[in-house]
Design an enzyme around this catalytic site. Structure first.
Site, PDB file in Angstrom:
ATOM      1  N   ALA A   1      -1.592   4.429 -10.290  1.00 13.34           N
ATOM      2  CA  ALA A   1      -2.298   5.701 -10.455  1.00 13.34           C
ATOM      3  C   ALA A   1      -3.795   5.496 -10.308  1.00 13.34           C
ATOM      4  CB  ALA A   1      -1.999   6.316 -11.824  1.00 13.34           C
TER       5      ALA A   1
ATOM      6  N   LYS B   1      -2.260  14.443 -10.649  1.00 16.63           N
ATOM      7  CA  LYS B   1      -1.063  13.901 -11.312  1.00 16.63           C
ATOM      8  C   LYS B   1       0.045  14.964 -11.366  1.00 16.63           C
ATOM      9  CE  LYS B   1      -0.407  10.453 -13.125  1.00 16.63           C
ATOM     10  NZ  LYS B   1       0.265   9.234 -12.588  1.00 16.63           N
TER      11      LYS B   1
ATOM     12  N   TRP C   1      -3.338   8.304 -23.843  1.00 15.04           N
ATOM     13  CA  TRP C   1      -4.183   7.336 -24.556  1.00 15.04           C
ATOM     14  C   TRP C   1      -3.597   5.922 -24.463  1.00 15.04           C
ATOM     15  CZ3 TRP C   1      -6.648   9.487 -29.666  1.00 15.04           C
ATOM     16  CH2 TRP C   1      -7.165  10.773 -29.449  1.00 15.04           C
TER      17      TRP C   1
ATOM     18  N   ASP D   1       0.852  -1.184   0.000  1.00 13.53           N
ATOM     19  CA  ASP D   1       0.000   0.000   0.000  1.00 13.53           C
ATOM     20  C   ASP D   1       0.891   1.238   0.000  1.00 13.53           C
ATOM     21  OD1 ASP D   1      -1.790   2.036   0.353  1.00 13.53           O
ATOM     22  OD2 ASP D   1      -2.685   1.254   2.197  1.00 13.53           O
TER      23      ASP D   1
ATOM     24  N   TYR E   1      -8.203  14.687 -11.835  1.00 13.78           N
ATOM     25  CA  TYR E   1      -7.174  13.728 -12.260  1.00 13.78           C
ATOM     26  C   TYR E   1      -5.895  14.448 -12.685  1.00 13.78           C
ATOM     27  CZ  TYR E   1      -4.699  10.393 -15.233  1.00 13.78           C
ATOM     28  OH  TYR E   1      -3.734   9.608 -15.821  1.00 13.78           O
TER      29      TYR E   1
END
Length: 279
Positions: free
Chosen positions: A59, A128, A149, A35, A124
């Protein structure tokens, strides 16, 4: 050298596992094994297994869900990354971290360079970007590789597999044509990561890179090629993003400039059509 790959059971981690020549011991760890939101767990794993390099593929990638669950997205994309960076700093380890085109706003019409202004449009992208910044602020040796992608022929759930399934079930599909980018075959990104690891070319670097396959297309173009290769009779129709309301605005243009990664690692990149047709 012992290498820890977090997110080891995901599509990229699985592709790295399939690509590596095993020059050293690799540990492919998912959340059930490690974890990474718990700093002491990371520290203990690194110490017990004499880890010499960390590759972070973990992620929170559900772009829409992140809007309603920012805490979970931030825990994985920012806090956990900060923990990895802190442990790397303590043990003087390098870190290779996978990031995203979603740090950009998508308002350009020429490929994004690593030095371009970031402008994330949703949770998101913001989390990031915060993860990237945590690595830079730690001052450790690192490579941050932004990609876009991402899909795998072999592992995980992704756009490729969704279109293959839906086009086998339906007579027609609508796919947006007003979002433009470059698909990334996870096999090719994994090959780059393995090349960097096993040549030791990560050493001494504090750099950000962009990687995707070559060429440019819309999601519509990508879907049409997937259906063509699958030899399905489904008709693919172009549509506007407005026809599919979303809680987050996705970048309209997210083509990445790969000049730097090709130059620094002497790495050849396939066109997206070739990568799609030759897994």
């Amino acid at each position: 050298m012992n290498v820890l790959v977090t997110g080891g059971g995901g599509q990229l981690g699985s592709e790295i596992k399939a690509n590596t020549l095993r020059k050293g011991q690799y540990f492919f760890a998912d959340a059930d094994v490690l974890d990474i939101t718990q700093k002491e767990a990371v520290r203990a794993f690194v110490q017990q297994n004499a880890v010499g390099l960390i590759v972070n593929c973990a992620a929170y990638t559900n772009v829409d869900k992140a809007e309603d669950d920012e805490a979970a997205a931030r825990a994985i994309n920012e806090t956990a990354v900060a923990h990895l960076a802190a442990v790397c700093n303590e043990f003087e380890l390098p870190l290779i971290h996978i990031s995203t085109d979603y740090v950009f706003g998508g308002n350009k019409n020429t490929p994004y360079a690593e030095t371009d202004l970031v402008q994330p449009l949703g949770v998101y992208g913001r989390t990031k970007w915060a993860g990237e910044e945590a690595i830079r602020q730690a001052g450790i040796e690192h490579l941050i590789i932004r990609t876009a992608w991402l899909y795998s022929h072999h592992f995980g759930h992704n756009f490729l597999k969704t279109i293959q399934r839906l086009s086998a079930e339906r007579a027609e599909l609508k796919v947006v044509f007003d979002q433009v980018g470059s698909p990334t075959n996870a096999t090719d990104l994994a090959a780059l990561v393995v090349h960097i690891i096993e040549t030791g070319s990560y050493k001494g670097k504090h750099e950000t890179y962009h990687f995707s396959n070559e060429g440019v297309c819309s999601w519509y173009d990508f879907a049409a090629e997937i259906v063509k290769l699958a030899a399905h009779q489904c008709k693919v129709l172009p549509c506007l993003s407005a026809e599919f309301p979303s809680k987050v605005t996705r970048p309209a243009y997210s083509v990445l400039d790969k000049t730097k990664v090709k130059k620094d690692f002497a790495f050849s990149i396939r066109h997206w059509r070739e990568a799609l047709s030759n897994p």
